[in-house]
Design a protein around this motif. Structure first.
Motif, PDB file in Angstrom:
ATOM      1  N   TRP A 149     108.387  28.546  11.798  1.00  0.00           N
ATOM      2  CA  TRP A 149     107.592  29.768  10.733  1.00  0.00           C
ATOM      3  C   TRP A 149     108.371  29.914   9.922  1.00  0.00           C
ATOM      4  N   SER A 150     107.968  30.095   8.973  1.00  0.00           N
ATOM      5  CA  SER A 150     108.603  30.715   7.557  1.00  0.00           C
ATOM      6  C   SER A 150     108.147  32.318   7.338  1.00  0.00           C
ATOM      7  N   SER A 151     109.036  32.804   6.875  1.00  0.00           N
ATOM      8  CA  SER A 151     108.759  34.292   6.583  1.00  0.00           C
ATOM      9  C   SER A 151     107.501  34.532   5.528  1.00  0.00           C
ATOM     10  N   GLN A 152     107.056  33.519   4.831  1.00  0.00           N
ATOM     11  CA  GLN A 152     105.969  33.412   3.883  1.00  0.00           C
ATOM     12  C   GLN A 152     104.617  32.992   4.705  1.00  0.00           C
ATOM     13  N   GLY A 153     104.832  32.598   5.737  1.00  0.00           N
ATOM     14  CA  GLY A 153     103.426  32.590   6.513  1.00  0.00           C
ATOM     15  C   GLY A 153     103.116  31.145   6.667  1.00  0.00           C
ATOM     16  N   PHE A 154     103.975  30.225   6.865  1.00  0.00           N
ATOM     17  CA  PHE A 154     103.565  28.704   6.978  1.00  0.00           C
ATOM     18  C   PHE A 154     104.638  27.981   7.839  1.00  0.00           C
ATOM     19  N   TRP A 155     104.056  26.878   8.212  1.00  0.00           N
ATOM     20  CA  TRP A 155     105.086  26.151   8.935  1.00  0.00           C
ATOM     21  C   TRP A 155     106.113  25.142   8.146  1.00  0.00           C
ATOM     22  N   ILE A 156     107.368  25.164   8.199  1.00  0.00           N
ATOM     23  CA  ILE A 156     108.292  24.076   7.391  1.00  0.00           C
ATOM     24  C   ILE A 156     109.013  23.382   8.144  1.00  0.00           C
ATOM     25  N   PRO A 157     109.320  22.207   7.894  1.00  0.00           N
ATOM     26  CA  PRO A 157     110.008  21.366   8.326  1.00  0.00           C
ATOM     27  C   PRO A 157     111.510  21.929   8.573  1.00  0.00           C
ATOM     28  N   CYS A 158     112.264  21.702   9.773  1.00  0.00           N
ATOM     29  CA  CYS A 158     113.676  22.252   9.813  1.00  0.00           C
ATOM     30  C   CYS A 158     114.479  21.303  10.447  1.00  0.00           C
ATOM     31  N   GLU A 159     113.883  20.340  11.138  1.00  0.00           N
ATOM     32  CA  GLU A 159     114.899  19.014  11.663  1.00  0.00           C
ATOM     33  C   GLU A 159     114.005  17.831  11.842  1.00  0.00           C
ATOM     34  N   LEU A 160     114.662  16.807  11.649  1.00  0.00           N
ATOM     35  CA  LEU A 160     113.987  15.492  11.516  1.00  0.00           C
ATOM     36  C   LEU A 160     114.710  14.442  12.638  1.00  0.00           C
ATOM     37  N   THR A 161     114.075  13.854  13.489  1.00  0.00           N
ATOM     38  CA  THR A 161     114.682  12.683  14.257  1.00  0.00           C
ATOM     39  C   THR A 161     113.907  11.530  13.647  1.00  0.00           C
ATOM     40  N   LEU A 162     114.563  10.531  13.530  1.00  0.00           N
ATOM     41  CA  LEU A 162     114.172   8.935  13.338  1.00  0.00           C
ATOM     42  C   LEU A 162     114.476   8.219  13.912  1.00  0.00           C
ATOM     43  N   MET A 163     113.496   7.070  14.351  1.00  0.00           N
ATOM     44  CA  MET A 163     114.162   6.095  14.921  1.00  0.00           C
ATOM     45  C   MET A 163     113.959   4.754  14.256  1.00  0.00           C
ATOM     46  N   SER A 164     115.102   3.969  14.043  1.00  0.00           N
ATOM     47  CA  SER A 164     114.747   2.630  13.283  1.00  0.00           C
ATOM     48  C   SER A 164     115.964   1.791  13.602  1.00  0.00           C
ATOM     49  N   HIS A 165     115.590   0.359  13.372  1.00  0.00           N
ATOM     50  CA  HIS A 165     116.532  -0.783  13.430  1.00  0.00           C
ATOM     51  C   HIS A 165     117.360  -0.806  12.170  1.00  0.00           C
ATOM     52  N   GLU A 166     116.909  -0.186  11.112  1.00  0.00           N
ATOM     53  CA  GLU A 166     117.814  -0.444   9.806  1.00  0.00           C
ATOM     54  C   GLU A 166     119.048  -0.260   9.829  1.00  0.00           C
ATOM     55  N   THR A 167     119.736  -0.821   8.643  1.00  0.00           N
ATOM     56  CA  THR A 167     121.078  -0.706   8.392  1.00  0.00           C
ATOM     57  C   THR A 167     121.718   0.539   7.882  1.00  0.00           C
ATOM     58  N   ALA A 168     122.568   0.940   7.937  1.00  0.00           N
ATOM     59  CA  ALA A 168     123.211   2.236   7.442  1.00  0.00           C
ATOM     60  C   ALA A 168     122.911   2.612   5.939  1.00  0.00           C
ATOM     61  N   GLY A 169     123.126   1.697   5.111  1.00  0.00           N
ATOM     62  CA  GLY A 169     122.815   1.866   3.865  1.00  0.00           C
ATOM     63  C   GLY A 169     121.298   2.349   3.500  1.00  0.00           C
ATOM     64  N   LYS A 170     120.450   1.709   4.092  1.00  0.00           N
ATOM     65  CA  LYS A 170     119.110   2.050   4.001  1.00  0.00           C
ATOM     66  C   LYS A 170     118.623   3.586   4.593  1.00  0.00           C
ATOM     67  N   ILE A 171     119.392   3.707   5.799  1.00  0.00           N
ATOM     68  CA  ILE A 171     119.200   4.922   6.442  1.00  0.00           C
ATOM     69  C   ILE A 171     119.606   6.202   5.549  1.00  0.00           C
ATOM     70  N   THR A 172     120.877   5.656   5.116  1.00  0.00           N
ATOM     71  CA  THR A 172     121.749   6.952   4.154  1.00  0.00           C
ATOM     72  C   THR A 172     120.673   7.087   2.895  1.00  0.00           C
ATOM     73  N   ASP A 173     120.085   6.150   2.258  1.00  0.00           N
ATOM     74  CA  ASP A 173     119.565   6.319   1.157  1.00  0.00           C
ATOM     75  C   ASP A 173     118.093   7.275   1.575  1.00  0.00           C
ATOM     76  N   PHE A 174     117.592   6.756   2.818  1.00  0.00           N
ATOM     77  CA  PHE A 174     116.336   7.576   2.924  1.00  0.00           C
ATOM     78  C   PHE A 174     116.597   8.953   3.440  1.00  0.00           C
ATOM     79  N   SER A 175     117.672   9.240   4.017  1.00  0.00           N
ATOM     80  CA  SER A 175     118.067  10.555   4.547  1.00  0.00           C
ATOM     81  C   SER A 175     118.220  11.558   3.196  1.00  0.00           C
ATOM     82  N   ARG A 176     118.750  10.941   2.162  1.00  0.00           N
ATOM     83  CA  ARG A 176     118.871  11.649   0.917  1.00  0.00           C
ATOM     84  C   ARG A 176     117.318  11.792   0.447  1.00  0.00           C
TER      85      ARG A 176
END
Length: 159
Positions: free
Chosen positions: A113-140
């Motif tokens: 909950w943000s101080s402005q009064g709405f929900w914001i994402p703070c962490e993300l857990t992703l599950m995938s079989h993809e390669t490290a390169g694709k994962i790094t690009d998507f993380s960015r």
């Protein structure tokens, strides 16, 4: 209350019979007045027995219950709002992954909950079989699009 109604009906019948049996003239007029006074006293009597302290306590208890229900409703609204926003983020991330040629198996979003009064994402857990390169690009992309720190994005491989 049912007892009071029965008493009023019984006294009304008795008064009606007494008024019909009374001789015409002044006696009948006095009988009508007396019967009217008796019926009014019978109706007003429960008010003299009214427990104002019990009424005040009940009223206070109902106000507390109302306040608690309002708080519960607000909490439920906020929780449901959070679930809707979490689902929208999940859908957005899955669509973004497809756009970038990445196949995600599961997405878990942590919101705060943000101080402005709405929900914001703070962490993300992703599950995938993809390669490290694709994962790094998507993380960015997720860092740039959602404002989540790269250290808060966790990648998992399914078992």
């Amino acid at each position: 209350m049912g007892q009071l109604i029965r008493e009023i009906c019984l006294v009304s019948i008795i008064c009606s019979v007494a008024c019909n049996l009374a001789p015409a003239g002044a006696v009948k007029s006095i009988m009508r007045i007396c019967c009217s006074v008796v019926l009014m006293l019978l109706i007003i009597n429960p008010l003299s027995e009214f427990d104002f302290e019990l009424y005040a306590n009940s009223l206070a208890r109902y106000r507390e219950l109302e306040e608690q229900m309002n708080l519960d409703a607000e909490n439920n609204k906020q929780r449901l709002n959070r679930l809707v926003i979490e689902d929208e983020y999940r859908t957005y991330i899955m669509d973004k992954a497809k756009e970038n040629g990445l196949e995600l198996i599961d997405v878990h979003i942590g919101l705060e909950w943000s101080s402005q009064g709405f929900w914001i994402p703070c962490e993300l857990t992703l599950m995938s079989h993809e390669t490290a390169g694709k994962i790094t690009d998507f993380s960015r992309i997720m860092v740039r699009e959602l404002g989540i720190g790269e250290e808060k994005i966790i990648w998992q491989r399914p078992n």
